[in-house]
Design a protein around this motif. Structure first.
Motif, PDB file in Angstrom:
ATOM      1  N   TYR A  25     -26.098  -2.593  -8.691  1.00 31.75           N
ATOM      2  CA  TYR A  25     -25.083  -2.557  -9.743  1.00 31.75           C
ATOM      3  C   TYR A  25     -23.834  -3.388  -9.447  1.00 31.75           C
ATOM      4  CZ  TYR A  25     -28.275   1.007 -11.258  1.00 31.75           C
ATOM      5  OH  TYR A  25     -29.427   1.658 -11.651  1.00 31.75           O
ATOM      6  N   GLY A  26     -24.019  -4.386  -8.628  1.00 32.42           N
ATOM      7  CA  GLY A  26     -22.953  -5.352  -8.429  1.00 32.42           C
ATOM      8  C   GLY A  26     -22.052  -5.047  -7.244  1.00 32.42           C
ATOM      9  N   ARG A  27     -21.645  -6.107  -6.578  1.00 39.62           N
ATOM     10  CA  ARG A  27     -20.674  -6.028  -5.481  1.00 39.62           C
ATOM     11  C   ARG A  27     -19.437  -6.788  -5.934  1.00 39.62           C
ATOM     12  NH1 ARG A  27     -23.281  -4.704  -0.459  1.00 39.62           N
ATOM     13  NH2 ARG A  27     -25.534  -4.429  -0.772  1.00 39.62           N
ATOM     14  N   ILE A  28     -18.360  -6.071  -6.133  1.00 39.52           N
ATOM     15  CA  ILE A  28     -17.158  -6.634  -6.750  1.00 39.52           C
ATOM     16  C   ILE A  28     -16.029  -6.736  -5.729  1.00 39.52           C
ATOM     17  CG2 ILE A  28     -15.572  -6.464  -8.697  1.00 39.52           C
ATOM     18  CD1 ILE A  28     -18.556  -6.378  -9.507  1.00 39.52           C
ATOM     19  N   LEU A  29     -15.437  -7.911  -5.616  1.00 41.10           N
ATOM     20  CA  LEU A  29     -14.253  -8.117  -4.793  1.00 41.10           C
ATOM     21  C   LEU A  29     -13.082  -8.399  -5.721  1.00 41.10           C
ATOM     22  CD1 LEU A  29     -12.777  -8.626  -2.079  1.00 41.10           C
ATOM     23  CD2 LEU A  29     -13.530 -11.025  -2.248  1.00 41.10           C
ATOM     24  N   ILE A  30     -12.042  -7.582  -5.638  1.00 41.19           N
ATOM     25  CA  ILE A  30     -10.854  -7.741  -6.470  1.00 41.19           C
ATOM     26  C   ILE A  30      -9.681  -8.145  -5.579  1.00 41.19           C
ATOM     27  CG2 ILE A  30      -9.228  -6.581  -8.017  1.00 41.19           C
ATOM     28  CD1 ILE A  30     -11.538  -4.758  -8.876  1.00 41.19           C
ATOM     29  N   ILE A  31      -9.256  -9.387  -5.697  1.00 36.18           N
ATOM     30  CA  ILE A  31      -8.134  -9.901  -4.907  1.00 36.18           C
ATOM     31  C   ILE A  31      -6.890  -9.763  -5.777  1.00 36.18           C
ATOM     32  CG2 ILE A  31      -7.236 -11.867  -3.612  1.00 36.18           C
ATOM     33  CD1 ILE A  31     -10.132 -12.929  -3.491  1.00 36.18           C
ATOM     34  N   ALA A  32      -6.068  -8.782  -5.453  1.00 36.51           N
ATOM     35  CA  ALA A  32      -5.007  -8.405  -6.397  1.00 36.51           C
ATOM     36  C   ALA A  32      -3.899  -7.646  -5.683  1.00 36.51           C
ATOM     37  CB  ALA A  32      -5.589  -7.537  -7.511  1.00 36.51           C
ATOM     38  N   GLY A  33      -2.767  -7.563  -6.373  1.00 34.54           N
ATOM     39  CA  GLY A  33      -1.663  -6.756  -5.887  1.00 34.54           C
ATOM     40  C   GLY A  33      -0.806  -7.463  -4.852  1.00 34.54           C
ATOM     41  N   SER A  34       0.413  -6.985  -4.734  1.00 37.51           N
ATOM     42  CA  SER A  34       1.382  -7.502  -3.768  1.00 37.51           C
ATOM     43  C   SER A  34       2.385  -6.387  -3.506  1.00 37.51           C
ATOM     44  CB  SER A  34       2.077  -8.746  -4.331  1.00 37.51           C
ATOM     45  OG  SER A  34       2.700  -8.464  -5.569  1.00 37.51           O
ATOM     46  N   THR A  35       3.375  -6.660  -2.698  1.00 39.05           N
ATOM     47  CA  THR A  35       4.343  -5.618  -2.337  1.00 39.05           C
ATOM     48  C   THR A  35       4.996  -5.003  -3.573  1.00 39.05           C
ATOM     49  OG1 THR A  35       4.793  -6.752  -0.253  1.00 39.05           O
ATOM     50  CG2 THR A  35       6.396  -5.109  -0.977  1.00 39.05           C
ATOM     51  N   HIS A  36       5.330  -5.839  -4.564  1.00 42.76           N
ATOM     52  CA  HIS A  36       6.048  -5.360  -5.739  1.00 42.76           C
ATOM     53  C   HIS A  36       5.138  -5.027  -6.922  1.00 42.76           C
ATOM     54  CE1 HIS A  36       9.798  -6.307  -3.782  1.00 42.76           C
ATOM     55  NE2 HIS A  36       9.407  -7.536  -3.570  1.00 42.76           N
ATOM     56  N   PHE A  37       3.874  -5.457  -6.877  1.00 50.52           N
ATOM     57  CA  PHE A  37       2.976  -5.267  -8.024  1.00 50.52           C
ATOM     58  C   PHE A  37       1.649  -4.658  -7.581  1.00 50.52           C
ATOM     59  CE2 PHE A  37       5.620  -9.056  -8.988  1.00 50.52           C
ATOM     60  CZ  PHE A  37       6.332  -8.538 -10.064  1.00 50.52           C
ATOM     61  N   GLY A  38       1.729  -3.483  -6.989  1.00 53.22           N
ATOM     62  CA  GLY A  38       0.521  -2.835  -6.489  1.00 53.22           C
ATOM     63  C   GLY A  38      -0.316  -2.179  -7.571  1.00 53.22           C
ATOM     64  N   GLY A  39       0.312  -1.809  -8.688  1.00 53.73           N
ATOM     65  CA  GLY A  39      -0.407  -1.101  -9.744  1.00 53.73           C
ATOM     66  C   GLY A  39      -1.523  -1.899 -10.367  1.00 53.73           C
ATOM     67  N   ALA A  40      -1.360  -3.226 -10.436  1.00 54.29           N
ATOM     68  CA  ALA A  40      -2.380  -4.081 -11.048  1.00 54.29           C
ATOM     69  C   ALA A  40      -3.702  -3.975 -10.299  1.00 54.29           C
ATOM     70  CB  ALA A  40      -1.897  -5.529 -11.088  1.00 54.29           C
ATOM     71  N   ALA A  41      -3.641  -3.960  -8.979  1.00 54.42           N
ATOM     72  CA  ALA A  41      -4.858  -3.836  -8.171  1.00 54.42           C
ATOM     73  C   ALA A  41      -5.523  -2.483  -8.420  1.00 54.42           C
ATOM     74  CB  ALA A  41      -4.529  -4.003  -6.693  1.00 54.42           C
TER      75      ALA A  41
END
Length: 279
Positions: A25-41
């Protein structure tokens, strides 16, 4: 222009075979977020997990590991600043998301270059900050075989050079065929549009309650989960886009605003509804 309606969900979502394992069912890598924008990840990962993606890894800053591990224990975490770990994750995953909450920094530029240098047949989904950096650094996207771009109209303006009033279907199709002819483009707006290999699809659902932070991050996670499970195609992406708005429309019947976290929580039961409707 073809309209995307509810029928696309039953065409794409199917019941799982009795004999299944997470690798199906898929292997997903999500490269996201930073110190100030963690919610997006968090929101992208939650949506990918809730669509049924087999394995989800979030590459983010280590300061956000605890939040992700507590809120989404199904997801794994790595630090995208660790070059070897990132390259290893890129090679092991078949869908790679980059952009939500990264910010328009040199770090994001480096991450994009690392992906381009280390991919083969993986499906790449570029969203948010990644799109801004691509436009600012004039990164060539033509070499990526399987690419999905998910800009809102402002991001598409920066990427394409088309001002919002000039973003007609004709102009959008010409521009994406020039910038990245192998890609699938979603222009996010009221009645969002998909452009892929001379075909244009339009969404006919959605509501103003969706105009809130994190809605696009959630859509990106749904798209990642869908292409990881059901394959990279116009149909699977169209189904992901429709599911996102379909659930939001149901929530909006009672709620003044559609919170991305609430939308994501409704994904498994909604998918089961359409998977079972095939019988």
């Amino acid at each position: 222009m073809q309209k995307i309606d509810k029928s696309i969900l039953s065409e794409v979502i199917h019941k799982r075979p009795d004999i299944s394992y997470k690798g199906n069912y898929g292997r997903i890598l999500i490269i996201a977020g930073s110190t100030h924008f963690g919610g997006a990840a968090l929101m992208s990962a939650r949506a990918a997990v809730n669509t049924g993606a087999g394995l989800v890894t979030v590459a983010t800053v280590s300061e956000k590991f605890t939040a992700i591990n507590v809120d989404i224990p199904e997801a794994m975490t790595i630090d995208y600043r660790q070059e070897n770990d990132l390259r290893d994750a890129i090679s092991k995953n078949n869908v790679i998301v980059i952009g939500p909450g990264l910010g328009s920094s040199e770090t994001t530029f480096h991450l994009i270059k690392t992906i381009i240098k280390n991919i083969d047949e993986q499906i790449i989904i570029m969203d948010a900050s990644a799109l801004t950096v691509v436009s600012e650094k004039n990164i060539n996207l033509k070499t990526i075989k399987n690419l999905i771009l998910t800009p809102h109209q402002g991001e598409w303006q920066r990427l394409s050079g088309l001002k919002i009033p000039d973003q007609t279907t004709k102009n959008n199709l010409e521009k994406i065929n020039s910038l990245a002819p192998n890609s699938l483009l979603i222009v996010k707006k009221h009645l969002s549009e998909i452009y892929y290999q001379e075909k244009i699809y339009q969404l006919i659902s959605g509501n103003p309650g969706m105009a809130t932070g994190g809605m696009g991050d959630t859509l990106t996670g749904i798209i990642a989960g869908f292409v990881g499970q059901f394959g990279y195609s116009l149909k699977s992406v169209s189904a992901a886009l429709y599911l996102h708005s379909h659930i939001a429309d149901k929530i909006y019947q009672k709620d003044y605003v559609v919170l991305p976290t609430k939308l994501a929580s409704k994904i498994p039961e909604t998918m089961q509804e359409f998977a079972c409707s095939q019988n």
